[in-house]
Motif scaffolding. Structure first.
Motif, PDB file in Angstrom:
ATOM      1  N   MET A  31       6.720  -2.501  11.342  1.00  0.00           N
ATOM      2  CA  MET A  31       6.786  -1.868  10.021  1.00  0.00           C
ATOM      3  C   MET A  31       5.977  -2.658   9.001  1.00  0.00           C
ATOM      4  O   MET A  31       5.299  -2.077   8.131  1.00  0.00           O
ATOM      5  CB  MET A  31       8.247  -1.746   9.579  1.00  0.00           C
ATOM      6  N   LEU A  32       6.038  -3.980   9.090  1.00  0.00           N
ATOM      7  CA  LEU A  32       5.261  -4.816   8.180  1.00  0.00           C
ATOM      8  C   LEU A  32       3.764  -4.607   8.405  1.00  0.00           C
ATOM      9  O   LEU A  32       2.983  -4.595   7.445  1.00  0.00           O
ATOM     10  CB  LEU A  32       5.627  -6.281   8.383  1.00  0.00           C
ATOM     11  N   GLY A  33       3.359  -4.426   9.662  1.00  0.00           N
ATOM     12  CA  GLY A  33       1.950  -4.187   9.948  1.00  0.00           C
ATOM     13  C   GLY A  33       1.455  -2.897   9.336  1.00  0.00           C
ATOM     14  O   GLY A  33       0.375  -2.857   8.706  1.00  0.00           O
ATOM     15  N   VAL A  34       2.217  -1.810   9.491  1.00  0.00           N
ATOM     16  CA  VAL A  34       1.810  -0.529   8.896  1.00  0.00           C
ATOM     17  C   VAL A  34       1.888  -0.615   7.371  1.00  0.00           C
ATOM     18  O   VAL A  34       1.048  -0.047   6.662  1.00  0.00           O
ATOM     19  CB  VAL A  34       2.686   0.611   9.432  1.00  0.00           C
ATOM     20  N   GLY A  35       2.884  -1.346   6.859  1.00  0.00           N
ATOM     21  CA  GLY A  35       2.972  -1.528   5.415  1.00  0.00           C
ATOM     22  C   GLY A  35       1.770  -2.263   4.860  1.00  0.00           C
ATOM     23  O   GLY A  35       1.280  -1.935   3.771  1.00  0.00           O
ATOM     24  N   THR A  36       1.289  -3.262   5.601  1.00  0.00           N
ATOM     25  CA  THR A  36       0.079  -3.977   5.178  1.00  0.00           C
ATOM     26  C   THR A  36      -1.119  -3.041   5.154  1.00  0.00           C
ATOM     27  O   THR A  36      -1.970  -3.114   4.245  1.00  0.00           O
ATOM     28  CB  THR A  36      -0.191  -5.156   6.124  1.00  0.00           C
ATOM     29  N   LEU A  37      -1.192  -2.147   6.126  1.00  0.00           N
ATOM     30  CA  LEU A  37      -2.279  -1.164   6.150  1.00  0.00           C
ATOM     31  C   LEU A  37      -2.209  -0.246   4.934  1.00  0.00           C
ATOM     32  O   LEU A  37      -3.237   0.049   4.302  1.00  0.00           O
ATOM     33  CB  LEU A  37      -2.199  -0.351   7.444  1.00  0.00           C
ATOM     34  N   LEU A  38      -1.012   0.192   4.581  1.00  0.00           N
ATOM     35  CA  LEU A  38      -0.862   1.043   3.405  1.00  0.00           C
ATOM     36  C   LEU A  38      -1.203   0.284   2.127  1.00  0.00           C
ATOM     37  O   LEU A  38      -1.787   0.853   1.188  1.00  0.00           O
ATOM     38  CB  LEU A  38       0.572   1.584   3.326  1.00  0.00           C
ATOM     39  N   PHE A  39      -0.848  -1.003   2.067  1.00  0.00           N
ATOM     40  CA  PHE A  39      -1.186  -1.795   0.883  1.00  0.00           C
ATOM     41  C   PHE A  39      -2.700  -1.946   0.754  1.00  0.00           C
ATOM     42  O   PHE A  39      -3.241  -1.877  -0.363  1.00  0.00           O
ATOM     43  CB  PHE A  39      -0.522  -3.169   0.970  1.00  0.00           C
ATOM     44  N   ALA A  40      -3.379  -2.149   1.889  1.00  0.00           N
ATOM     45  CA  ALA A  40      -4.844  -2.223   1.852  1.00  0.00           C
ATOM     46  C   ALA A  40      -5.427  -0.908   1.376  1.00  0.00           C
ATOM     47  O   ALA A  40      -6.409  -0.880   0.616  1.00  0.00           O
ATOM     48  CB  ALA A  40      -5.377  -2.591   3.236  1.00  0.00           C
ATOM     49  N   LEU A  41      -4.813   0.199   1.797  1.00  0.00           N
ATOM     50  CA  LEU A  41      -5.269   1.509   1.345  1.00  0.00           C
ATOM     51  C   LEU A  41      -5.049   1.666  -0.156  1.00  0.00           C
ATOM     52  O   LEU A  41      -5.903   2.214  -0.877  1.00  0.00           O
ATOM     53  CB  LEU A  41      -4.505   2.592   2.115  1.00  0.00           C
ATOM     54  N   PHE A  42      -3.924   1.139  -0.646  1.00  0.00           N
ATOM     55  CA  PHE A  42      -3.611   1.205  -2.073  1.00  0.00           C
ATOM     56  C   PHE A  42      -4.623   0.391  -2.888  1.00  0.00           C
ATOM     57  O   PHE A  42      -5.132   0.866  -3.919  1.00  0.00           O
ATOM     58  CB  PHE A  42      -2.196   0.683  -2.305  1.00  0.00           C
ATOM     59  N   VAL A  43      -4.916  -0.817  -2.447  1.00  0.00           N
ATOM     60  CA  VAL A  43      -5.884  -1.662  -3.162  1.00  0.00           C
ATOM     61  C   VAL A  43      -7.261  -1.006  -3.173  1.00  0.00           C
ATOM     62  O   VAL A  43      -7.968  -1.005  -4.192  1.00  0.00           O
ATOM     63  CB  VAL A  43      -5.941  -3.061  -2.517  1.00  0.00           C
ATOM     64  N   THR A  44      -7.639  -0.426  -2.047  1.00  0.00           N
ATOM     65  CA  THR A  44      -8.934   0.263  -1.975  1.00  0.00           C
ATOM     66  C   THR A  44      -8.974   1.448  -2.930  1.00  0.00           C
ATOM     67  O   THR A  44      -9.995   1.712  -3.588  1.00  0.00           O
ATOM     68  CB  THR A  44      -9.209   0.732  -0.539  1.00  0.00           C
ATOM     69  N   TRP A  45      -7.860   2.168  -3.032  1.00  0.00           N
ATOM     70  CA  TRP A  45      -7.790   3.305  -3.941  1.00  0.00           C
ATOM     71  C   TRP A  45      -7.938   2.860  -5.398  1.00  0.00           C
ATOM     72  O   TRP A  45      -8.675   3.478  -6.172  1.00  0.00           O
ATOM     73  CB  TRP A  45      -6.473   4.053  -3.742  1.00  0.00           C
ATOM     74  N   ILE A  46      -7.257   1.786  -5.785  1.00  0.00           N
ATOM     75  CA  ILE A  46      -7.355   1.300  -7.165  1.00  0.00           C
ATOM     76  C   ILE A  46      -8.784   0.858  -7.470  1.00  0.00           C
ATOM     77  O   ILE A  46      -9.337   1.162  -8.551  1.00  0.00           O
ATOM     78  CB  ILE A  46      -6.361   0.142  -7.398  1.00  0.00           C
ATOM     79  N   ALA A  47      -9.398   0.141  -6.537  1.00  0.00           N
ATOM     80  CA  ALA A  47     -10.782  -0.294  -6.741  1.00  0.00           C
ATOM     81  C   ALA A  47     -11.716   0.906  -6.837  1.00  0.00           C
ATOM     82  O   ALA A  47     -12.652   0.925  -7.661  1.00  0.00           O
ATOM     83  CB  ALA A  47     -11.212  -1.215  -5.601  1.00  0.00           C
ATOM     84  N   THR A  48     -11.485   1.924  -6.038  1.00  0.00           N
ATOM     85  CA  THR A  48     -12.317   3.122  -6.086  1.00  0.00           C
ATOM     86  C   THR A  48     -12.133   3.862  -7.394  1.00  0.00           C
ATOM     87  O   THR A  48     -13.110   4.334  -7.999  1.00  0.00           O
ATOM     88  CB  THR A  48     -11.969   4.047  -4.899  1.00  0.00           C
ATOM     89  N   ALA A  49     -10.882   3.976  -7.854  1.00  0.00           N
ATOM     90  CA  ALA A  49     -10.615   4.649  -9.125  1.00  0.00           C
ATOM     91  C   ALA A  49     -11.285   3.912 -10.280  1.00  0.00           C
ATOM     92  O   ALA A  49     -11.863   4.544 -11.187  1.00  0.00           O
ATOM     93  CB  ALA A  49      -9.109   4.742  -9.355  1.00  0.00           C
TER      94      ALA A  49
END
Length: 303
Positions: free
Chosen positions: A126-144
């Motif tokens: 679960m922590l591994g998938v959560g880390t993937l989602l956090f990376a997706l979140f950071v990428t989204w903020i940087a893209t925005a």
């Protein structure tokens, strides 16, 4: 809370002898989404967890306001940050899944039971998938941020009315809305596909991260319309929750967390070989022992 399910199911079998049978995916309808939300609301009423959510939300909001006071405008990122809850929500709600699981098994659940998820054999996955989602979140903020900078440059808005006028009354602002929402939709679609039922499955079946994400993607592929509707429901509720100074998220996030567990039960046929889990009675902890109660193994080691 028991319910008999009917409808089409498709079995996903794994090749190789001795391999555990893969989950069976149901074909669900829009009524099943309503049923999951109703059961999620019942869980929330039985175990109110809004105080926990408030404790998590408002320190983050305090940091955002502090940055604003010190002269760094975060107005362009307020909407992306609010939308980002949809990306991080599946991982943030893992404790809520545990509470719903305990209530489903007939046991009593409390906010303290949410901590038991850290002792789950699948917490690493679960922590591994959560880390993937956090990376997706950071990428989204940087893209925005990059999209906003491409449209308006590095000049920040003076205040909220200035920012609203810039976005809502100019051609560049409408272009920002269209492009930003389109890109945000792609990020949300990726998060939905890989995580819509992944975390409940890891908690329930102790599946690996890869198995849970693959099953989640197959569930979305088999139920594209209901899953799209679920994503829309999540987005609308999160937006409504952020409008009154984010206060509504204290109800929306627990509701969606509990409902996601029941959506998992709607989509995945329960393992017939699974042994019922009888929750162990928990001793009442005095408030004076907080926060030591969060680390029970520390006390046992000393003993």
């Amino acid at each position: 809370m028991a319910r008999s399910y009917q409808g089409n199911v498709s079995s996903m079998t794994q090749s190789g002898q001795g391999a555990a049978p893969a989950p069976v995916i149901r074909t669900i309808g829009l009524s099943d989404l309503h049923h999951a939300l109703r059961l999620g609301w019942e869980d929330f009423k039985a175990v109110p967890s809004h105080a926990i959510v408030l404790c998590l939300i408002y320190p983050v909001l305090g940091l955002v306001l502090a940055r604003t006071v010190h002269g760094y405008s975060v107005l362009p990122l307020l909407f992306p940050l609010a939308a980002g809850f949809a990306l991080l929500g599946p991982f943030a709600a893992i404790g809520l899944y545990e509470m719903s699981r305990r209530r489903e098994d007939g046991g009593e659940a409390s906010a303290w039971d949410a901590m038991e998820v850290f002792r789950s054999p699948s917490f690493g996955a679960m922590l591994g998938v959560g880390t993937l989602l956090f990376a997706l979140f950071v990428t989204w903020i940087a893209t925005a941020q990059a999209i906003y900078t491409a449209v308006f440059g590095y000049e920040t808005a003076a205040n909220i009315p200035d920012f609203a006028a810039r976005v809502l009354t100019t051609q560049q602002g409408w272009w920002l809305i269209v492009v930003g929402c389109s890109v945000g939709f792609l990020f949300a679609l990726v998060a939905l596909c890989i995580s819509v039922i992944a975390f409940p499955m890891m908690l329930d079946r102790h599946a690996t991260a890869g198995e849970a994400m693959v099953t989640s993607m197959r569930a979305v592929a088999q139920n594209p319309v209901p899953m799209a509707a679920w994503g829309l429901i999540v987005a609308v509720l999160l937006v409504l929750g952020t409008i009154p100074f984010f206060l509504g998220l204290a109800v929306v996030i627990p509701l969606l967390g509990h409902a996601t567990w029941h959506l998992y039960r709607e989509v995945i046929v329960k393992d017939p070989n699974a042994r019922p889990v009888i929750p162990e009675p928990r001793e009442r902890k005095p408030a004076a022992d907080f926060p030591a109660n969060l680390f029970p193994w520390r006390r046992s080691d000393r003993g």
